[in-house]
Write a protein that holds these residues in place. Structure first.
Motif, PDB file in Angstrom:
ATOM      1  N   LYS A 124      -6.813  -4.157   6.785  1.00 33.04           N
ATOM      2  CA  LYS A 124      -7.483  -5.450   6.683  1.00 33.04           C
ATOM      3  C   LYS A 124      -6.656  -6.356   5.781  1.00 33.04           C
ATOM      4  CE  LYS A 124     -11.976  -5.758   5.925  1.00 33.04           C
ATOM      5  NZ  LYS A 124     -13.246  -5.729   5.163  1.00 33.04           N
ATOM      6  N   TYR A 125      -6.364  -7.546   6.300  1.00 33.13           N
ATOM      7  CA  TYR A 125      -5.622  -8.566   5.567  1.00 33.13           C
ATOM      8  C   TYR A 125      -6.569  -9.728   5.268  1.00 33.13           C
ATOM      9  CZ  TYR A 125      -2.445 -12.526   4.784  1.00 33.13           C
ATOM     10  OH  TYR A 125      -1.815 -13.641   4.270  1.00 33.13           O
ATOM     11  N   ILE A 126      -6.576 -10.198   4.039  1.00 29.58           N
ATOM     12  CA  ILE A 126      -7.447 -11.297   3.612  1.00 29.58           C
ATOM     13  C   ILE A 126      -6.599 -12.389   2.983  1.00 29.58           C
ATOM     14  CG2 ILE A 126      -9.338 -11.964   2.071  1.00 29.58           C
ATOM     15  CD1 ILE A 126     -10.260  -9.003   2.213  1.00 29.58           C
ATOM     16  N   TRP A 127      -6.874 -13.619   3.347  1.00 32.77           N
ATOM     17  CA  TRP A 127      -6.205 -14.786   2.752  1.00 32.77           C
ATOM     18  C   TRP A 127      -7.277 -15.763   2.284  1.00 32.77           C
ATOM     19  CZ3 TRP A 127      -5.470 -20.005   4.899  1.00 32.77           C
ATOM     20  CH2 TRP A 127      -4.589 -20.785   4.142  1.00 32.77           C
ATOM     21  N   ARG A 128      -7.180 -16.183   1.028  1.00 33.15           N
ATOM     22  CA  ARG A 128      -8.100 -17.158   0.457  1.00 33.15           C
ATOM     23  C   ARG A 128      -7.467 -18.548   0.542  1.00 33.15           C
ATOM     24  NH1 ARG A 128     -13.226 -14.820  -0.519  1.00 33.15           N
ATOM     25  NH2 ARG A 128     -12.940 -12.745  -1.439  1.00 33.15           N
ATOM     26  N   PRO A 129      -7.990 -19.427   1.416  1.00 34.08           N
ATOM     27  CA  PRO A 129      -7.342 -20.726   1.621  1.00 34.08           C
ATOM     28  C   PRO A 129      -7.450 -21.673   0.430  1.00 34.08           C
ATOM     29  CG  PRO A 129      -9.390 -20.593   2.855  1.00 34.08           C
ATOM     30  CD  PRO A 129      -9.128 -19.222   2.317  1.00 34.08           C
ATOM     31  N   HIS A 130      -8.323 -21.375  -0.533  1.00 33.29           N
ATOM     32  CA  HIS A 130      -8.420 -22.247  -1.705  1.00 33.29           C
ATOM     33  C   HIS A 130      -7.158 -22.170  -2.552  1.00 33.29           C
ATOM     34  CE1 HIS A 130      -9.911 -24.292  -5.210  1.00 33.29           C
ATOM     35  NE2 HIS A 130      -9.767 -23.213  -5.963  1.00 33.29           N
ATOM     36  N   ASP A 131      -6.690 -20.938  -2.842  1.00 34.73           N
ATOM     37  CA  ASP A 131      -5.528 -20.790  -3.716  1.00 34.73           C
ATOM     38  C   ASP A 131      -4.409 -19.953  -3.110  1.00 34.73           C
ATOM     39  OD1 ASP A 131      -6.644 -18.263  -3.774  1.00 34.73           O
ATOM     40  OD2 ASP A 131      -7.221 -18.332  -5.883  1.00 34.73           O
ATOM     41  N   GLY A 132      -4.578 -19.466  -1.883  1.00 30.00           N
ATOM     42  CA  GLY A 132      -3.534 -18.710  -1.211  1.00 30.00           C
ATOM     43  C   GLY A 132      -3.457 -17.241  -1.592  1.00 30.00           C
ATOM     44  N   ARG A 133      -4.420 -16.745  -2.347  1.00 31.81           N
ATOM     45  CA  ARG A 133      -4.380 -15.331  -2.744  1.00 31.81           C
ATOM     46  C   ARG A 133      -4.538 -14.427  -1.526  1.00 31.81           C
ATOM     47  NH1 ARG A 133      -8.104 -12.245  -7.357  1.00 31.81           N
ATOM     48  NH2 ARG A 133      -6.823 -10.358  -7.433  1.00 31.81           N
ATOM     49  N   GLU A 134      -3.802 -13.306  -1.523  1.00 22.99           N
ATOM     50  CA  GLU A 134      -3.821 -12.354  -0.412  1.00 22.99           C
ATOM     51  C   GLU A 134      -4.288 -10.977  -0.890  1.00 22.99           C
ATOM     52  OE1 GLU A 134      -0.142 -13.423   2.461  1.00 22.99           O
ATOM     53  OE2 GLU A 134       0.417 -12.956   0.385  1.00 22.99           O
ATOM     54  N   HIS A 135      -4.925 -10.233   0.034  1.00 23.00           N
ATOM     55  CA  HIS A 135      -5.280  -8.839  -0.192  1.00 23.00           C
ATOM     56  C   HIS A 135      -4.928  -8.051   1.058  1.00 23.00           C
ATOM     57  CE1 HIS A 135      -7.615  -9.872  -3.789  1.00 23.00           C
ATOM     58  NE2 HIS A 135      -8.158 -10.852  -3.083  1.00 23.00           N
ATOM     59  N   LEU A 136      -4.610  -6.803   0.880  1.00 23.21           N
ATOM     60  CA  LEU A 136      -4.326  -5.908   2.003  1.00 23.21           C
ATOM     61  C   LEU A 136      -4.916  -4.548   1.674  1.00 23.21           C
ATOM     62  CD1 LEU A 136      -2.858  -5.510   4.747  1.00 23.21           C
ATOM     63  CD2 LEU A 136      -0.866  -4.729   3.421  1.00 23.21           C
ATOM     64  N   PHE A 137      -5.752  -4.027   2.592  1.00 23.19           N
ATOM     65  CA  PHE A 137      -6.413  -2.741   2.363  1.00 23.19           C
ATOM     66  C   PHE A 137      -6.165  -1.802   3.534  1.00 23.19           C
ATOM     67  CE2 PHE A 137      -9.097  -5.931   0.185  1.00 23.19           C
ATOM     68  CZ  PHE A 137      -8.980  -5.468  -1.115  1.00 23.19           C
ATOM     69  N   ASP A 138      -6.038  -0.522   3.232  1.00 24.97           N
ATOM     70  CA  ASP A 138      -5.953   0.532   4.233  1.00 24.97           C
ATOM     71  C   ASP A 138      -7.343   1.154   4.340  1.00 24.97           C
ATOM     72  OD1 ASP A 138      -5.595   2.845   5.723  1.00 24.97           O
ATOM     73  OD2 ASP A 138      -3.694   3.378   4.770  1.00 24.97           O
ATOM     74  N   LEU A 139      -8.094   0.768   5.366  1.00 22.92           N
ATOM     75  CA  LEU A 139      -9.491   1.194   5.479  1.00 22.92           C
ATOM     76  C   LEU A 139      -9.629   2.680   5.774  1.00 22.92           C
ATOM     77  CD1 LEU A 139     -10.973  -1.833   7.471  1.00 22.92           C
ATOM     78  CD2 LEU A 139     -10.930  -1.470   4.992  1.00 22.92           C
ATOM     79  N   ASP A 140      -8.627   3.269   6.401  1.00 21.26           N
ATOM     80  CA  ASP A 140      -8.700   4.711   6.664  1.00 21.26           C
ATOM     81  C   ASP A 140      -8.667   5.519   5.370  1.00 21.26           C
ATOM     82  OD1 ASP A 140      -8.897   4.273   9.336  1.00 21.26           O
ATOM     83  OD2 ASP A 140      -6.912   5.051   9.873  1.00 21.26           O
ATOM     84  N   ARG A 141      -7.892   5.051   4.400  1.00 19.42           N
ATOM     85  CA  ARG A 141      -7.745   5.773   3.140  1.00 19.42           C
ATOM     86  C   ARG A 141      -8.596   5.191   2.016  1.00 19.42           C
ATOM     87  NH1 ARG A 141      -1.158   6.782   2.814  1.00 19.42           N
ATOM     88  NH2 ARG A 141      -0.982   7.963   4.783  1.00 19.42           N
ATOM     89  N   ASP A 142      -9.057   3.972   2.196  1.00 18.05           N
ATOM     90  CA  ASP A 142      -9.718   3.263   1.090  1.00 18.05           C
ATOM     91  C   ASP A 142     -10.795   2.349   1.668  1.00 18.05           C
ATOM     92  OD1 ASP A 142     -10.270   2.050  -1.396  1.00 18.05           O
ATOM     93  OD2 ASP A 142      -8.653   0.586  -1.159  1.00 18.05           O
ATOM     94  N   LEU A 143     -11.841   2.939   2.251  1.00 16.23           N
ATOM     95  CA  LEU A 143     -12.876   2.151   2.910  1.00 16.23           C
ATOM     96  C   LEU A 143     -13.652   1.296   1.917  1.00 16.23           C
ATOM     97  CD1 LEU A 143     -14.120   1.515   5.636  1.00 16.23           C
ATOM     98  CD2 LEU A 143     -15.666   3.453   5.340  1.00 16.23           C
ATOM     99  N   ARG A 144     -13.678   1.698   0.644  1.00 15.15           N
ATOM    100  CA  ARG A 144     -14.363   0.906  -0.377  1.00 15.15           C
ATOM    101  C   ARG A 144     -13.505  -0.251  -0.894  1.00 15.15           C
ATOM    102  NH1 ARG A 144     -18.655   3.333  -3.336  1.00 15.15           N
ATOM    103  NH2 ARG A 144     -17.696   2.858  -5.350  1.00 15.15           N
ATOM    104  N   GLU A 145     -12.283  -0.368  -0.396  1.00 13.84           N
ATOM    105  CA  GLU A 145     -11.386  -1.476  -0.727  1.00 13.84           C
ATOM    106  C   GLU A 145     -11.163  -1.598  -2.232  1.00 13.84           C
ATOM    107  OE1 GLU A 145     -12.407  -4.481   2.950  1.00 13.84           O
ATOM    108  OE2 GLU A 145     -13.962  -4.140   1.461  1.00 13.84           O
ATOM    109  N   GLU A 146     -10.888  -0.482  -2.846  1.00 14.00           N
ATOM    110  CA  GLU A 146     -10.695  -0.461  -4.297  1.00 14.00           C
ATOM    111  C   GLU A 146      -9.228  -0.573  -4.694  1.00 14.00           C
ATOM    112  OE1 GLU A 146     -14.459   1.946  -6.034  1.00 14.00           O
ATOM    113  OE2 GLU A 146     -13.053   3.194  -4.900  1.00 14.00           O
ATOM    114  N   ARG A 147      -8.309  -0.364  -3.767  1.00 13.12           N
ATOM    115  CA  ARG A 147      -6.883  -0.474  -4.078  1.00 13.12           C
ATOM    116  C   ARG A 147      -6.247  -1.527  -3.192  1.00 13.12           C
ATOM    117  NH1 ARG A 147      -1.782   3.015  -2.433  1.00 13.12           N
ATOM    118  NH2 ARG A 147      -0.261   2.020  -3.793  1.00 13.12           N
TER     119      ARG A 147
END
Length: 512
Positions: free
Chosen positions: A427-450
């Protein structure tokens, strides 16, 4: 606890030819359809998924005899746009409903499509929260009730039954509860007056009153587990005594800025201790209460279909989820699993020949339900963005779509807005307000903690997902992308004209 056992059998034929069959023959093949729709129910809150607390034996039975879509998402996770997507089968990018605002529906809706194919269409419980009323949306019968509307049928019956209650909303707030926050307590009245019980009672009445010779599309729409968090005492007290799970804590969260009082309209909050336990007990208790109450509804629905010689289909889904303290959030409108991931179970009678106990990890969405039900009903489906899931139900392993795009315009704050992509694993996330990005591996980290976005070893993967979003947003009117890079800080209104489907066509719309 009531459990309903569903038997699976061998396929005796396909419904694919229904649209070409004579009307009388088609009507014999059309399945009755029951859509069970809680509001704000997380996708992980099923005991069949080994949730550490919540108990859902009825929903688990549906999953064992049907298909559970583990990566089902709401493409705009708040009630108005989510239900718009469900009703129309259109992505927010196409419809222009990208945030929490009402917009008139120009094309055919799910109940209209099924009604045109000969179905009786009934809505019981929570309204669909659109600019049009139930009749305009295509429901030929509506029995409305939640705890949110002060002049619907449930409110009238509650005020008649309880002396002194003049306004439902004021009465709920007098209990120290909120329609959007985490305060929780046990339901103070008899169980038959609880809105969840009322909805199932009314749905069973509609079921019994519908002529058996006519196929039925029945939507049982619940306000729970959306706040106010007030399950009957047995459920609330039971969860208070249980060991409840700790909220997810991402390494990407600045915990120092969070307070117990909440910020950004109550969306950002540090929930812990007794307030957290009560919120979880209220939320989980409401879910188990729905699970218990719908068991006889499902049994009677199946019996009606079988007596009429028709197949039946039961679906469970929700408009969006609830963060419930994960990563310092409460409520919805987030791309994170607690908010955007929703339950989706589709179960059918044996003669449909579907694969039982199957679990699908492909990214699917609410928009897929209109083409799915239209195909099952032999109805003419309008041009939509959603993809029929009937092949998956029959055992196909081909991809529904390579990835899914979901979004939300600013609601609680400008910082909250997002665009996100997922293929079911990443899962890739982009915040259009400030451009911050996140990337999560849901198979290994379904709680999105890393968060993998800052990881130097993951930059090629990050760039791949960023490039996909650059292409996806290029036709948009906000100017988020000029086809080469993402552009932060652009205006992001909740309603737009929408991007024509052909102009918006990309890999997201092309199964591979």
């Amino acid at each position: 606890m009531v459990k309903i056992l569903f038997l699976a059998g061998l396929c005796i034929g396909s419904l694919a030819f229904c649209a070409q069959a004579p009307a009388a023959e088609r009507q014999q093949l059309q399945p009755d359809i029951l859509l069970i729709m809680p509001d704000q129910m997380r996708g992980d809150c099923l005991s069949i998924l080994r949730h550490p607390a919540v108990r859902t034996p009825t929903f688990d039975a549906l999953a064992r005899q049907g298909v559970l879509f583990r990566r089902a998402y709401c493409t705009v996770p708040s009630c108005i746009p989510a239900r718009y997507a469900l009703l129309t089968g259109l992505y927010p990018q196409t419809s222009g409903v990208v945030g929490f605002r009402k917009k008139s529906i120009g094309g055919a809706t799910m109940p209209q499509v099924l009604g045109s194919a000969g179905y009786e269409t009934a809505l019981v419980g929570r309204e669909m929260h659109q600019a049009a009323d139930a009749a305009q949306l295509g429901y030929t019968r509506a029995v409305l009730g939640s705890t949110y509307v002060s002049d619907d049928q449930y409110a009238a019956e509650l005020m008649k039954a309880v002396p002194g209650v003049q306004d439902v909303r004021q009465w709920v707030e007098s209990l120290g509860l909120s329609y959007n926050h985490w305060q929780a307590r046990a339901w103070p009245l008899s169980n038959d007056l609880h809105p969840t019980t009322w909805v199932t009672t009314q749905a069973r009445r509609v079921l019994s009153e519908t002529p058996p010779g006519q196929p039925l599309f029945l939507t049982a729409s619940f306000y729970a587990p959306h706040p106010p968090l007030f399950p009957p005492p047995a459920y609330f007290e039971s969860y208070l005594e249980d060991e409840l799970p700790a909220p997810a804590r991402g390494d990407w969260v600045d915990w120092s800025v969070l307070t117990h009082e909440g910020a950004d309209g109550g969306q950002r909050v540090l929930l812990e201790g007794e307030p957290l336990r009560k919120a979880q007990a209220g939320y989980f208790g409401l879910i188990e209460h729905i699970d218990h109450e719908v068991a006889p509804l499902i049994a009677e629905f199946r019996a009606r279909s079988e007596a009429a010689g028709r197949p039946w289909v039961v679906l469970l889904t929700s408009d969006h989820g609830e963060m419930l303290g994960d990563h310092g959030y409460f409520r919805k409108c987030e791309p994170l699993e607690g908010s955007a991931n929703i339950p989706l179970i589709i179960c059918g009678s044996p003669e449909l020949g579907w694969n039982a106990q199957r679990r699908c990890s492909q990214p699917v969405c609410l928009e897929d339900l209109l083409p799915t039900l239209a195909e099952l009903a032999g109805a003419n489906c309008p041009e939509v963005d959603g993809v029929s899931l009937v092949p998956v139900l029959r055992g196909a392993t081909t991809a529904v779509r390579p990835w899914l795009h979901f979004e939300h315009a600013p609601c609680y704050s400008k910082r909250q807005a997002f665009h996100a992509l997922t293929d079911g694993r990443f899962k890739y996330i982009w915040r259009p307000h400030d451009g911050r990005e996140h990337l999560f591996d849901l198979d290994r980290d379904l709680r999105e903690e890393r968060d993998l976005a800052p990881d130097a070893s993951q930059q090629a993967l990050l760039q791949l997902w960023r490039a996909r979003l650059v292409e996806r947003l290029a036709p948009r009117p906000e100017g988020f992308s000029h086809g080469v890079a993402l552009i932060a800080g652009r205006p992001y209104p909740p309603l737009q004209a929408g991007v024509p489907r052909q102009a918006a066509a990309d890999a997201n719309d092309r199964p591979q």
